[in-house]
Enzyme design. Structure first.
Site, PDB file in Angstrom:
ATOM      1  N   GLN A 101     -12.206  -6.689  -5.515  1.00  0.00           N
ATOM      2  CA  GLN A 101     -10.881  -7.216  -5.171  1.00  0.00           C
ATOM      3  C   GLN A 101     -11.045  -8.578  -4.498  1.00  0.00           C
ATOM      4  O   GLN A 101     -11.604  -8.687  -3.403  1.00  0.00           O
ATOM      5  CB  GLN A 101     -10.106  -6.281  -4.246  1.00  0.00           C
ATOM      6  CG  GLN A 101      -8.649  -6.743  -4.132  1.00  0.00           C
ATOM      7  CD  GLN A 101      -7.858  -6.050  -3.045  1.00  0.00           C
ATOM      8  OE1 GLN A 101      -8.225  -6.108  -1.870  1.00  0.00           O
ATOM      9  NE2 GLN A 101      -6.775  -5.407  -3.422  1.00  0.00           N
ATOM     10  N   TYR A 188      -0.390 -11.373   2.032  1.00  0.00           N
ATOM     11  CA  TYR A 188      -1.497 -12.320   2.050  1.00  0.00           C
ATOM     12  C   TYR A 188      -1.195 -13.519   1.150  1.00  0.00           C
ATOM     13  O   TYR A 188      -0.071 -13.712   0.701  1.00  0.00           O
ATOM     14  CB  TYR A 188      -2.798 -11.608   1.701  1.00  0.00           C
ATOM     15  CG  TYR A 188      -3.150 -10.520   2.699  1.00  0.00           C
ATOM     16  CD1 TYR A 188      -3.273 -10.817   4.054  1.00  0.00           C
ATOM     17  CD2 TYR A 188      -3.321  -9.197   2.299  1.00  0.00           C
ATOM     18  CE1 TYR A 188      -3.578  -9.828   4.981  1.00  0.00           C
ATOM     19  CE2 TYR A 188      -3.624  -8.201   3.220  1.00  0.00           C
ATOM     20  CZ  TYR A 188      -3.743  -8.526   4.568  1.00  0.00           C
ATOM     21  OH  TYR A 188      -4.034  -7.542   5.489  1.00  0.00           O
ATOM     22  N   ARG A 235      -2.787  -6.770  -8.065  1.00  0.00           N
ATOM     23  CA  ARG A 235      -2.110  -5.828  -7.160  1.00  0.00           C
ATOM     24  C   ARG A 235      -0.890  -6.481  -6.525  1.00  0.00           C
ATOM     25  O   ARG A 235      -0.983  -7.570  -5.953  1.00  0.00           O
ATOM     26  CB  ARG A 235      -3.064  -5.359  -6.067  1.00  0.00           C
ATOM     27  CG  ARG A 235      -2.439  -4.292  -5.170  1.00  0.00           C
ATOM     28  CD  ARG A 235      -3.412  -3.756  -4.143  1.00  0.00           C
ATOM     29  NE  ARG A 235      -3.427  -2.296  -4.159  1.00  0.00           N
ATOM     30  CZ  ARG A 235      -3.659  -1.537  -3.095  1.00  0.00           C
ATOM     31  NH1 ARG A 235      -3.913  -2.082  -1.929  1.00  0.00           N
ATOM     32  NH2 ARG A 235      -3.657  -0.228  -3.193  1.00  0.00           N
ATOM     33  N   GLY A 331      -6.184   6.715  -0.971  1.00  0.00           N
ATOM     34  CA  GLY A 331      -6.851   5.906   0.031  1.00  0.00           C
ATOM     35  C   GLY A 331      -7.557   6.687   1.114  1.00  0.00           C
ATOM     36  O   GLY A 331      -8.746   6.992   1.020  1.00  0.00           O
ATOM     37  N   ARG A 332      -6.831   7.011   2.183  1.00  0.00           N
ATOM     38  CA  ARG A 332      -7.473   7.706   3.302  1.00  0.00           C
ATOM     39  C   ARG A 332      -8.022   9.061   2.878  1.00  0.00           C
ATOM     40  O   ARG A 332      -9.018   9.536   3.441  1.00  0.00           O
ATOM     41  CB  ARG A 332      -6.483   7.847   4.456  1.00  0.00           C
ATOM     42  CG  ARG A 332      -6.105   6.501   5.058  1.00  0.00           C
ATOM     43  CD  ARG A 332      -5.303   6.625   6.327  1.00  0.00           C
ATOM     44  NE  ARG A 332      -5.038   5.304   6.885  1.00  0.00           N
ATOM     45  CZ  ARG A 332      -4.767   5.067   8.155  1.00  0.00           C
ATOM     46  NH1 ARG A 332      -4.730   6.072   9.015  1.00  0.00           N
ATOM     47  NH2 ARG A 332      -4.546   3.847   8.586  1.00  0.00           N
TER      48      ARG A 332
END
Length: 374
Positions: A101, A188, A235, A331-332
């Site tokens: 990424q 971002y 993404r 994810g987690r």
């Protein structure tokens, strides 16, 4: 009959994915210092989770100015390329596929993280609020801090950034990655160009939606020239509802998010981008993406679509059955369960995640989560 739909293989261009379960990008802040270099510990972490059908690395800064958090890895130095090669070799040895990424935080940074303590860069000189960055205060010690005031990029500097994405893609290919994902979400740099809230430019990169999407188009073209469209993903975080406090970490909420991101998806379709990753809101009781958006996305984008954001096995199967998505990031759950596909396939109990060891540190909460013996 057991529903094994998440274990059906999927073609991603010429790549054959063994299941639909993805290790999505997850910041863990464990690169070696100085130099933000991937290391043996990271190779062990990714190897443990290589039963995923598809893996995307943590956000990896394309240049020194792209860093907003201490100890995150880069892909702009020879040492970083060599470090990533260890990770890739470990993943490939287990028969999995891994993309890098490519990340640039833009304004979500602090002068202490920037070369020569200069201000961060951004499409417009608008400070990020309601968000914190993480700065180093000593060896393996850090603290949250307010982002610094950014400086606005000139038009020539924007074009130089496109070249830096191209250079990062070349480094990713040199390291041996199977492809790259462009991080265009979560407030971002690329998201800052796309958003009407953070882009007040008056040149070719600002104003109309077409202009605000120009940077996205150009960096896609730059990395496609290295890997080919099938080996590139993008993404987005198309949020429809959120509060000011949640906005920057999870993305920027446009007045018409559906129009903004459907137009963005049309660009990806036109360029032949290999997959689209959608990061959904992931806080407690977050609203679901509207079905109308998922349906519209399917109409304009023909390649695989990945969804992530507090996904459970049941939710992933539901979205897959409706035809909205093809791949699903856990994810987690994947952090705490390195053997997650095995556990899901066999209905086994899941380990809970330790929130205190997510960022920074060593083996604890990173490579010491137990595997299931069943």
């Amino acid at each position: 009959m057991t529903d094994l739909s998440l274990f059906q293989p999927l073609a991603l261009g010429d790549l054959k994915l063994k299941n639909r379960i993805v290790l999505p990008p997850l910041t863990r802040s464990r690169s070696s210092q100085p130099g933000n270099i991937p290391n043996d510990l990271m190779a062990a972490y990714y190897r443990q989770r290589a039963t995923a059908g598809f893996m995307v690395t943590e956000g990896t800064q394309i240049e020194p100015r792209g860093q907003g958090y201490a100890w995150t890895p880069g892909i702009h130095s020879d040492a970083q390329v060599e470090g990533w090669r260890k990770v890739i070799d470990a993943v490939h040895a287990e028969g999995s596929v891994i993309f890098c990424q490519l990340w640039h935080v833009g304004r979500v940074s602090h002068t202490s993280l920037q070369p020569d303590n200069r201000p961060p860069i951004a499409p417009s000189a608008i400070r990020a609020t309601a968000v914190k960055v993480f700065i180093e205060t000593g060896p393996q010690a850090g603290a949250l801090a307010e982002p610094s005031e950014p400086v606005e990029l000139t038009t020539d500097q924007v074009k130089e950034l496109v070249d830096l994405y191209h250079a990062a893609a070349l480094n990713a290919k040199k390291a041996g990655f199977d492809g790259v994902e462009l991080h265009c979400a979560n407030g971002y740099l690329v998201n800052q160009f796309i958003s009407e809230h953070t882009n007040r430019r008056t040149d070719e990169y600002g104003g109309s939606l077409d202009n605000r999407l120009r940077f996205l188009r150009e960096i896609c073209e730059a990395v496609i020239s290295v890997f080919g469209g099938d080996r590139v993903g993008v993404r987005f975080a198309p949020l429809f509802e959120t509060t000011e406090e949640e906005r920057v970490y999870l993305g920027l909420v446009e007045r018409d998010p559906q129009h903004t991101y459907i137009e963005a998806a049309k660009i990806l379709e036109e360029l032949g981008v290999g997959y689209l990753s959608i990061a959904e809101a992931d806080w407690e009781n977050a609203p679901d993406l509207p079905a109308s958006f998922r349906e519209a996305l399917r109409q304009v984008y023909s390649a695989p679509i990945m969804y992530s954001g507090r996904y459970t096995e049941a939710k992933a199967k539901e979205i897959l059955a409706k035809g909205y998505g093809d791949l699903f990031g856990f994810g987690r759950t994947f952090i705490a369960n390195p053997d997650l596909p095995h556990r899901l396939r066999n209905g086994l109990e899941l380990n809970p995640v330790n929130p205190d060891t997510l960022y920074g540190g060593g083996e604890e909460g990173y490579i010491d989560y137990p595997f299931c013996n069943a």
